[in-house]
Design an enzyme around this catalytic site. Structure first.
Site, PDB file in Angstrom:
ATOM      1  N   GLY A 162     -27.178  24.435  13.002  1.00  0.00           N
ATOM      2  CA  GLY A 162     -28.106  23.862  13.968  1.00  0.00           C
ATOM      3  C   GLY A 162     -29.489  23.570  13.425  1.00  0.00           C
ATOM      4  O   GLY A 162     -29.859  24.017  12.344  1.00  0.00           O
ATOM      5  N   GLU A 163     -30.220  22.775  14.194  1.00  0.00           N
ATOM      6  CA  GLU A 163     -31.587  22.417  13.839  1.00  0.00           C
ATOM      7  C   GLU A 163     -32.522  23.247  14.735  1.00  0.00           C
ATOM      8  O   GLU A 163     -32.644  22.977  15.936  1.00  0.00           O
ATOM      9  CB  GLU A 163     -31.799  20.913  14.065  1.00  0.00           C
ATOM     10  CG  GLU A 163     -33.231  20.442  13.994  1.00  0.00           C
ATOM     11  CD  GLU A 163     -34.013  20.928  12.774  1.00  0.00           C
ATOM     12  OE1 GLU A 163     -33.585  20.670  11.638  1.00  0.00           O
ATOM     13  OE2 GLU A 163     -35.056  21.588  12.974  1.00  0.00           O
ATOM     14  N   CYS A 169     -23.479  17.803   5.007  1.00  0.00           N
ATOM     15  CA  CYS A 169     -23.454  19.113   5.668  1.00  0.00           C
ATOM     16  C   CYS A 169     -22.240  19.239   6.580  1.00  0.00           C
ATOM     17  O   CYS A 169     -22.004  18.391   7.429  1.00  0.00           O
ATOM     18  CB  CYS A 169     -24.733  19.289   6.480  1.00  0.00           C
ATOM     19  SG  CYS A 169     -24.729  20.781   7.494  1.00  0.00           S
ATOM     20  N   ASN A 223     -22.723  22.556  -2.050  1.00  0.00           N
ATOM     21  CA  ASN A 223     -21.559  23.384  -1.727  1.00  0.00           C
ATOM     22  C   ASN A 223     -20.490  22.510  -1.101  1.00  0.00           C
ATOM     23  O   ASN A 223     -20.705  21.942  -0.033  1.00  0.00           O
ATOM     24  CB  ASN A 223     -21.961  24.502  -0.767  1.00  0.00           C
ATOM     25  CG  ASN A 223     -22.777  25.560  -1.464  1.00  0.00           C
ATOM     26  OD1 ASN A 223     -22.381  26.083  -2.503  1.00  0.00           O
ATOM     27  ND2 ASN A 223     -23.958  25.852  -0.926  1.00  0.00           N
ATOM     28  N   SER A 225     -36.000  26.769   8.642  1.00  0.00           N
ATOM     29  CA  SER A 225     -35.684  25.563   7.881  1.00  0.00           C
ATOM     30  C   SER A 225     -35.456  24.395   8.836  1.00  0.00           C
ATOM     31  O   SER A 225     -34.692  24.498   9.798  1.00  0.00           O
ATOM     32  CB  SER A 225     -34.417  25.803   7.048  1.00  0.00           C
ATOM     33  OG  SER A 225     -34.009  24.609   6.427  1.00  0.00           O
ATOM     34  N   GLU A 235     -21.757  31.075  13.433  1.00  0.00           N
ATOM     35  CA  GLU A 235     -21.633  31.990  12.308  1.00  0.00           C
ATOM     36  C   GLU A 235     -22.995  32.533  11.896  1.00  0.00           C
ATOM     37  O   GLU A 235     -23.997  31.828  11.961  1.00  0.00           O
ATOM     38  CB  GLU A 235     -20.963  31.260  11.144  1.00  0.00           C
ATOM     39  CG  GLU A 235     -19.530  30.936  11.508  1.00  0.00           C
ATOM     40  CD  GLU A 235     -18.807  30.059  10.505  1.00  0.00           C
ATOM     41  OE1 GLU A 235     -17.596  30.236  10.369  1.00  0.00           O
ATOM     42  OE2 GLU A 235     -19.443  29.216   9.865  1.00  0.00           O
ATOM     43  N   SER A 289     -35.895  20.521   4.511  1.00  0.00           N
ATOM     44  CA  SER A 289     -34.729  19.979   3.816  1.00  0.00           C
ATOM     45  C   SER A 289     -35.056  18.562   3.354  1.00  0.00           C
ATOM     46  O   SER A 289     -34.862  17.611   4.096  1.00  0.00           O
ATOM     47  CB  SER A 289     -33.532  19.960   4.773  1.00  0.00           C
ATOM     48  OG  SER A 289     -33.198  21.275   5.115  1.00  0.00           O
ATOM     49  N   LEU A 290     -35.558  18.449   2.152  1.00  0.00           N
ATOM     50  CA  LEU A 290     -36.017  17.137   1.683  1.00  0.00           C
ATOM     51  C   LEU A 290     -34.849  16.326   1.101  1.00  0.00           C
ATOM     52  O   LEU A 290     -34.546  15.243   1.576  1.00  0.00           O
ATOM     53  CB  LEU A 290     -37.140  17.327   0.652  1.00  0.00           C
ATOM     54  CG  LEU A 290     -37.855  16.055   0.248  1.00  0.00           C
ATOM     55  CD1 LEU A 290     -38.548  15.403   1.424  1.00  0.00           C
ATOM     56  CD2 LEU A 290     -38.860  16.332  -0.875  1.00  0.00           C
ATOM     57  N   HIS A 291     -34.258  16.823   0.042  1.00  0.00           N
ATOM     58  CA  HIS A 291     -33.012  16.286  -0.531  1.00  0.00           C
ATOM     59  C   HIS A 291     -33.102  14.904  -1.174  1.00  0.00           C
ATOM     60  O   HIS A 291     -32.138  14.481  -1.832  1.00  0.00           O
ATOM     61  CB  HIS A 291     -31.872  16.265   0.504  1.00  0.00           C
ATOM     62  CG  HIS A 291     -31.615  17.587   1.131  1.00  0.00           C
ATOM     63  ND1 HIS A 291     -31.421  18.735   0.406  1.00  0.00           N
ATOM     64  CD2 HIS A 291     -31.534  17.958   2.425  1.00  0.00           C
ATOM     65  CE1 HIS A 291     -31.223  19.753   1.233  1.00  0.00           C
ATOM     66  NE2 HIS A 291     -31.296  19.311   2.457  1.00  0.00           N
TER      67      HIS A 291
HETATM   68  N1  SAH Z   1     -30.747  22.349  10.175  1.00  0.00           N
HETATM   69  C1  SAH Z   1     -31.662  22.989   9.318  1.00  0.00           C
HETATM   70  C2  SAH Z   1     -31.239  24.367   8.893  1.00  0.00           C
HETATM   71  C3  SAH Z   1     -29.787  24.601   8.551  1.00  0.00           C
HETATM   72  S1  SAH Z   1     -29.133  23.933   7.070  1.00  0.00           S
HETATM   73  C4  SAH Z   1     -31.927  22.128   8.104  1.00  0.00           C
HETATM   74  O1  SAH Z   1     -31.229  21.164   7.899  1.00  0.00           O
HETATM   75  O2  SAH Z   1     -32.871  22.438   7.388  1.00  0.00           O
HETATM   76  C5  SAH Z   1     -29.712  24.982   5.751  1.00  0.00           C
HETATM   77  C6  SAH Z   1     -29.883  24.248   4.409  1.00  0.00           C
HETATM   78  O3  SAH Z   1     -28.621  23.963   3.796  1.00  0.00           O
HETATM   79  C7  SAH Z   1     -30.565  22.899   4.570  1.00  0.00           C
HETATM   80  O4  SAH Z   1     -31.509  22.683   3.560  1.00  0.00           O
HETATM   81  C8  SAH Z   1     -29.412  21.957   4.412  1.00  0.00           C
HETATM   82  O5  SAH Z   1     -29.843  20.683   4.095  1.00  0.00           O
HETATM   83  C9  SAH Z   1     -28.610  22.622   3.343  1.00  0.00           C
HETATM   84  N2  SAH Z   1     -27.237  22.141   3.222  1.00  0.00           N
HETATM   85  C10 SAH Z   1     -26.474  21.607   4.196  1.00  0.00           C
HETATM   86  N3  SAH Z   1     -25.243  21.311   3.693  1.00  0.00           N
HETATM   87  C11 SAH Z   1     -25.242  21.675   2.394  1.00  0.00           C
HETATM   88  C12 SAH Z   1     -24.242  21.665   1.367  1.00  0.00           C
HETATM   89  N4  SAH Z   1     -23.010  21.239   1.611  1.00  0.00           N
HETATM   90  N5  SAH Z   1     -24.579  22.116   0.147  1.00  0.00           N
HETATM   91  C13 SAH Z   1     -25.830  22.616  -0.076  1.00  0.00           C
HETATM   92  N6  SAH Z   1     -26.796  22.673   0.849  1.00  0.00           N
HETATM   93  C14 SAH Z   1     -26.502  22.212   2.087  1.00  0.00           C
HETATM   94 FE1  SF4 Z   2     -26.682  20.345   8.754  1.00  0.00          FE
HETATM   95 FE2  SF4 Z   2     -29.292  20.986   9.036  1.00  0.00          FE
HETATM   96 FE3  SF4 Z   2     -28.499  18.411   8.906  1.00  0.00          FE
HETATM   97 FE4  SF4 Z   2     -27.911  19.861  11.064  1.00  0.00          FE
HETATM   98  S1  SF4 Z   2     -29.958  19.272  10.347  1.00  0.00           S
HETATM   99  S2  SF4 Z   2     -26.517  18.450   9.997  1.00  0.00           S
HETATM  100  S3  SF4 Z   2     -27.525  21.885  10.143  1.00  0.00           S
HETATM  101  S4  SF4 Z   2     -28.333  19.969   7.272  1.00  0.00           S
END
Ligand code: SAH
Ligand code: SF4
Length: 381
Positions: A175-176, A127, A306, A207, A100, A229-231
């Site tokens: 994807g990563e 995710c 989300n 990212s 997508e 993506s720290l979180h």
């Molecule tokens: N794989 C890469 C890029 C794609 S994800 C990464 O993880 O950075 C893009 C962003 O969306 C990342 O910061 C990811 O952690 C965040 N993300 C994934 N699932 C999510 C969700 N359900 N709600 C909000 N952010 C989310």
């Molecule tokens: Fe989702 Fe990014 Fe984690 Fe892959 S690395 S599972 S796309 S948040």
């Protein structure tokens, strides 16, 4: 270039070839070097999908090209538009796999969210993409093809135009990207070329979930903006949210950010932080985040979680998000709360996957699973 299919197509696709590869291909084809430059311009700057329109090339040469080559994009198997104007294209490749691509229009810019893999090998627990079984890297042509599809659909050829709807690119789709570095890098070089798709590196953000050994190379070779993506601010929590943390823990990740080439106060690293109720959203988490970021030119992007069907988390309350943002902001960091876009079409961060997998299941498996696929996929906010 690696082909995604086992069946060799009759015509070789020129979309996806970089400058050197196109020059080499034309050399083998017996064309002079300036022909390769003309072709480059037609393919990536004018968006030609057919050799017939290339009026600066002679008719016999165009005919020879058509006999051997093609200029194809991924097939659009579905296109959805959200009530907020966000568009999502479901693209299908010749091997049947799908990804997508999302376009997010805003007042002063338009951002295209590009995928780098079918699915993702990492399994971040919040995710949706991470729950997808099928995974493969996208080829260069499949990555560049996403940008070209958006330009096609939005009527944005030739590339350098004022008032464009695709001004920015974020590699934040499925994807990563740092696990598919070579193809992502080759695709971005085409995207950044001023005579190619002409989107400046300053408008491109990659990212990563924290593939530490690749971060420096990304900055040195591509010099794009970095988002991480720290979180979470503690390894035990981040281990659960982003399992890659067990390999590259927070301290190592932040050290890689500290030394990211080209970062400065004018070009800050974005730290993405999904707000998960009761998991990572307390005021003490916010204070710990501020301490961790000391010395890094950083900004924080707070992403309200989300939801997706079956997700094991809930989004933090508005009050918790506001309190968190205020603490980070008071410490001198910009900490906007990202407004979710395209939630109604499952196009928001971390929601990608559903349409493709559901469609695939409904196509392949009859009866019970097919019935599930007919459920309304929209999340309940
Ligand atoms: N794989 C890469 C890029 C794609 S994800 C990464 O993880 O950075 C893009 C962003 O969306 C990342 O910061 C990811 O952690 C965040 N993300 C994934 N699932 C999510 C969700 N359900 N709600 C909000 N952010 C989310
Ligand atoms: Fe989702 Fe990014 Fe984690 Fe892959 S690395 S599972 S796309 S948040």
């Amino acid at each position: 270039m690696p082909s995604s299919t086992s069946i060799e197509p009759l015509h070789r696709n020129l979309v996806g070839l970089g400058r050197e590869a196109l020059a080499a291909e034309m050399g083998e084809f017996g064309a002079e070097p300036f022909r390769a430059r003309q072709l480059w311009h037609w393919i990536y700057n004018r968006g030609a999908a057919d050799f017939g329109v290339m009026t600066s090339l002679s008719k016999p040469f165009r005919e020879r090209l058509s006999a051997r080559y093609e200029l194809s994009r991924p097939a659009v198997s579905r296109s959805l538009v959200s009530t907020d104007g966000t568009r999502k294209w479901l693209l299908r490749f010749p091997d049947g796999e799908e990804v997508e691509t999302v376009h997010i229009p805003e007042e002063d810019r338009g951002t295209l969210c590009v995928s780098s893999q079918v699915g993702c090998t990492l399994t971040c627990s919040f995710c949706h993409t991470g729950t997808q079984r099928l995974v493969r890297n996208l080829t260069v042509e499949e990555i560049v093809g996403q940008v070209m599809i958006a330009r096609d659909a939005l009527g944005e050829w030739p590339s350098p135009q004022d008032d464009r709807q695709v001004t920015n690119i974020v590699l934040m789709g499925m994807g990563e990207p740092l696990y598919n570095y070579d193809n992502v890098a080759a695709a971005l070089k085409i995207v950044m070329d001023p005579e190619g798709l002409s989107i400046s590196r300053r408008k491109i953000t990659l990212s990563t979930s924290g593939v530490v050994p690749m971060i420096h190379r990304c900055g040195a070779e591509l010099a794009v903006n970095l988002a991480v993506s720290l979180h979470a601010v503690r390894d035990d929590i981040r281990d659960r949210l982003v399992p890659l943390n067990r390999k590259y823990p927070i301290a190592e990740l932040l050290e890689a950010c500290r030394t990211y080439p080209g970062s400065s106060n004018a070009r800050r690293i974005t730290f993405e932080y999904a707000m998960l109720k009761g998991v990572n959203d307390s005021p003490s988490d916010a204070r710990a985040l501020v301490r961790l970021l000391a010395g890094i030119p950083a900004k924080v992007n707070l992403i309200p979680f989300n939801p997706w069907p079956g997700a094991p988390y809930e989004c933090s309350s508005d009050a918790a998000i506001k309190a968190f943002s205020d603490i980070v902001f008071a410490a001198g960091y910009s900490a906007p709360v990202r407004t979710p876009r395209g939630r109604d079409i499952l196009a928001a961060c971390g929601q990608l996957k559903s349409a493709s997998v559901k469609r695939r299941r409904s196509e392949r498996v009859p009866a019970r699973t097919a019935a599930l696929a007919l459920d309304d996929p929209r999340p309940v906010d």
